[in-house]
Design a protein around this motif. Structure first.
Motif, PDB file in Angstrom:
ATOM      1  N   ALA A   3      88.599  74.212   8.445  1.00  0.00           N
ATOM      2  CA  ALA A   3      89.338  74.368   9.907  1.00  0.00           C
ATOM      3  C   ALA A   3      88.360  74.860  10.813  1.00  0.00           C
ATOM      4  CB  ALA A   3      90.679  75.332   9.583  1.00  0.00           C
ATOM      5  N   THR A   4      88.594  73.765  11.863  1.00  0.00           N
ATOM      6  CA  THR A   4      87.627  74.039  12.966  1.00  0.00           C
ATOM      7  C   THR A   4      88.201  73.707  14.335  1.00  0.00           C
ATOM      8  OG1 THR A   4      85.161  73.559  13.677  1.00  0.00           O
ATOM      9  CG2 THR A   4      86.584  71.629  12.883  1.00  0.00           C
ATOM     10  N   ASP A   5      87.390  74.075  15.561  1.00  0.00           N
ATOM     11  CA  ASP A   5      87.700  73.585  16.750  1.00  0.00           C
ATOM     12  C   ASP A   5      87.445  72.288  17.049  1.00  0.00           C
ATOM     13  OD1 ASP A   5      84.959  75.325  18.492  1.00  0.00           O
ATOM     14  OD2 ASP A   5      85.168  74.153  16.533  1.00  0.00           O
ATOM     15  N   GLN A   6      88.139  71.967  18.101  1.00  0.00           N
ATOM     16  CA  GLN A   6      87.830  70.307  18.619  1.00  0.00           C
ATOM     17  C   GLN A   6      86.806  70.383  19.536  1.00  0.00           C
ATOM     18  OE1 GLN A   6      90.841  72.132  18.558  1.00  0.00           O
ATOM     19  NE2 GLN A   6      92.502  71.178  18.343  1.00  0.00           N
ATOM     20  N   ASP A   7      85.756  70.941  19.385  1.00  0.00           N
ATOM     21  CA  ASP A   7      84.371  71.014  20.123  1.00  0.00           C
ATOM     22  C   ASP A   7      83.845  69.545  20.615  1.00  0.00           C
ATOM     23  OD1 ASP A   7      84.648  73.857  20.698  1.00  0.00           O
ATOM     24  OD2 ASP A   7      83.722  73.802  18.736  1.00  0.00           O
ATOM     25  N   ALA A   8      83.521  69.462  21.624  1.00  0.00           N
ATOM     26  CA  ALA A   8      82.742  68.542  21.945  1.00  0.00           C
ATOM     27  C   ALA A   8      81.549  68.711  22.640  1.00  0.00           C
ATOM     28  CB  ALA A   8      83.566  67.258  22.963  1.00  0.00           C
ATOM     29  N   PHE A 143      82.797  80.994  10.289  1.00  0.00           N
ATOM     30  CA  PHE A 143      81.987  81.061   9.388  1.00  0.00           C
ATOM     31  C   PHE A 143      81.825  79.537   8.592  1.00  0.00           C
ATOM     32  CE2 PHE A 143      85.689  81.299   6.866  1.00  0.00           C
ATOM     33  CZ  PHE A 143      85.346  80.802   5.569  1.00  0.00           C
ATOM     34  N   ALA A 144      80.757  79.294   7.930  1.00  0.00           N
ATOM     35  CA  ALA A 144      80.558  78.354   7.320  1.00  0.00           C
ATOM     36  C   ALA A 144      79.786  78.432   5.847  1.00  0.00           C
ATOM     37  CB  ALA A 144      79.828  77.017   7.942  1.00  0.00           C
ATOM     38  N   VAL A 145      80.346  77.668   4.818  1.00  0.00           N
ATOM     39  CA  VAL A 145      79.595  78.048   3.508  1.00  0.00           C
ATOM     40  C   VAL A 145      79.360  76.599   2.882  1.00  0.00           C
ATOM     41  CG1 VAL A 145      80.225  78.495   1.020  1.00  0.00           C
ATOM     42  CG2 VAL A 145      81.155  79.984   2.743  1.00  0.00           C
ATOM     43  N   TRP A 146      78.269  76.578   2.526  1.00  0.00           N
ATOM     44  CA  TRP A 146      77.818  75.237   1.930  1.00  0.00           C
ATOM     45  C   TRP A 146      76.916  75.380   0.629  1.00  0.00           C
ATOM     46  CZ3 TRP A 146      72.491  73.837   1.114  1.00  0.00           C
ATOM     47  CH2 TRP A 146      71.675  74.608   1.645  1.00  0.00           C
ATOM     48  N   TYR A 147      76.805  74.427  -0.284  1.00  0.00           N
ATOM     49  CA  TYR A 147      75.992  74.426  -1.456  1.00  0.00           C
ATOM     50  C   TYR A 147      75.452  72.980  -1.791  1.00  0.00           C
ATOM     51  CZ  TYR A 147      80.516  72.816  -3.392  1.00  0.00           C
ATOM     52  OH  TYR A 147      81.602  72.071  -3.424  1.00  0.00           O
ATOM     53  N   PRO A 148      74.285  73.245  -2.525  1.00  0.00           N
ATOM     54  CA  PRO A 148      73.553  71.887  -2.947  1.00  0.00           C
ATOM     55  C   PRO A 148      74.295  71.078  -3.814  1.00  0.00           C
ATOM     56  CG  PRO A 148      72.268  73.988  -3.180  1.00  0.00           C
ATOM     57  CD  PRO A 148      73.659  74.424  -3.082  1.00  0.00           C
ATOM     58  N   THR A 149      74.080  69.933  -3.882  1.00  0.00           N
ATOM     59  CA  THR A 149      74.770  68.970  -4.612  1.00  0.00           C
ATOM     60  C   THR A 149      73.507  67.994  -5.027  1.00  0.00           C
ATOM     61  OG1 THR A 149      75.517  67.465  -3.027  1.00  0.00           O
ATOM     62  CG2 THR A 149      77.010  69.009  -3.845  1.00  0.00           C
ATOM     63  N   TYR A 150      73.694  66.958  -5.850  1.00  0.00           N
ATOM     64  CA  TYR A 150      72.616  65.626  -6.187  1.00  0.00           C
ATOM     65  C   TYR A 150      73.494  64.491  -6.208  1.00  0.00           C
ATOM     66  CZ  TYR A 150      68.753  63.664  -8.028  1.00  0.00           C
ATOM     67  OH  TYR A 150      67.629  62.579  -8.333  1.00  0.00           O
ATOM     68  N   GLY A 176      82.652  75.730  16.200  1.00  0.00           N
ATOM     69  CA  GLY A 176      82.571  75.009  15.168  1.00  0.00           C
ATOM     70  C   GLY A 176      81.256  74.064  15.198  1.00  0.00           C
ATOM     71  N   LEU A 177      81.069  73.283  16.307  1.00  0.00           N
ATOM     72  CA  LEU A 177      79.886  72.387  16.049  1.00  0.00           C
ATOM     73  C   LEU A 177      78.713  73.236  15.903  1.00  0.00           C
ATOM     74  CD1 LEU A 177      78.561  69.591  16.791  1.00  0.00           C
ATOM     75  CD2 LEU A 177      78.747  70.162  19.164  1.00  0.00           C
TER      76      LEU A 177
END
Length: 233
Positions: A3-8, A143-150, A176-177
């Protein structure tokens, strides 16, 4: 789920997920107060005792104008928006923001995590994911959360953005951006070739925002899930 803002408007940010050298100046912690601070971390002051709501999972009523007034005496050299890597001391704050995201998406009933889980899985000996925090005038804003994939097709690592959230009252400020850019940069620096994420179909503002920054919907794919029972250690 995001869920984020509509930033441009773009917002510069230096991700600090790995290594710490990428950190911006640490945000100033609000001064302690005998009064219960609100959900955004703002401690009410004598001149502004009702600057924002009492802590709750639905966020607070801080708005950019109020924040700007209350931060007038803050360090003028500090940029209004900062993005940094979450630290072990942020486990409770991170969990509170996740709970707010779940409430925004009407999914609070699915939250089973605790700050202790985050302390272990984000900051333990074997991190499973990485988190970024955004502060606006020193106030936790998202906040943002990410993790590696392949990817076997690309033959290179990728990254998945698990969460992207900006508190509703602080949207349209480029937050958000900034978080998305910081996550993408951190993943790229670790050799990831692409960043993927999901968005709820009803979240039209978020979907339009993602399209505006060049993200491509993968409409031919369907997300599937099977619950597992973790093996005993």
């Amino acid at each position: 789920m995001t869920a984020t803002d509509q930033d441009a408007a773009s917002a510069s940010s230096q991700p600090s997920t790995m290594p710490p050298a990428y950190a911006t100046r640490a945000p100033k912690t609000p001064a302690p107060s005998a009064t219960q601070p609100c959900a955004c971390g703002h401690a009410p002051t004598a001149c502004q005792p009702t600057a924002c709501a009492v802590a709750s999972l639905t966020g607070c009523n801080c708005n950019p104008a109020t924040i700007a007034r209350l931060s007038a005496s803050s360090d003028p050299r500090r940029p209004p928006l900062q993005v940094r890597a979450a630290a072990p001391a942020d486990a409770a704050l991170l969990h509170r923001l996740v709970s707010e995201l779940a409430a925004y998406e009407s999914l609070s009933h699915e939250v089973e995590s605790t700050p202790a889980h985050f302390a272990e899985h984000f900051f333990g000996p074997k991190p499973w994911a990485y988190a970024l925090l955004a502060h606006y005038y020193g106030i936790p804003a998202g906040f943002a959360v990410w993790y590696p994939t392949y990817s076997t097709f690309a033959g290179r690592p990728g990254a998945f953005l698990e969460d992207l959230y900006v508190r509703p009252a602080l949207r349209r400020q480029g937050i958000g951006l900034a978080l998305l850019t910081a996550a993408a940069t951190a993943a790229s620096e670790r050799g990831c070739a692409r960043l993927e994420w999901r968005a709820l179909k009803w979240n039209t503002p978020a979907l339009e925002f993602y399209k505006s920054i060049g993200a491509t919907p993968l409409s031919e794919w369907t997300t599937l899930r099977r619950e597992l029972v973790p093996a005993a250690p």
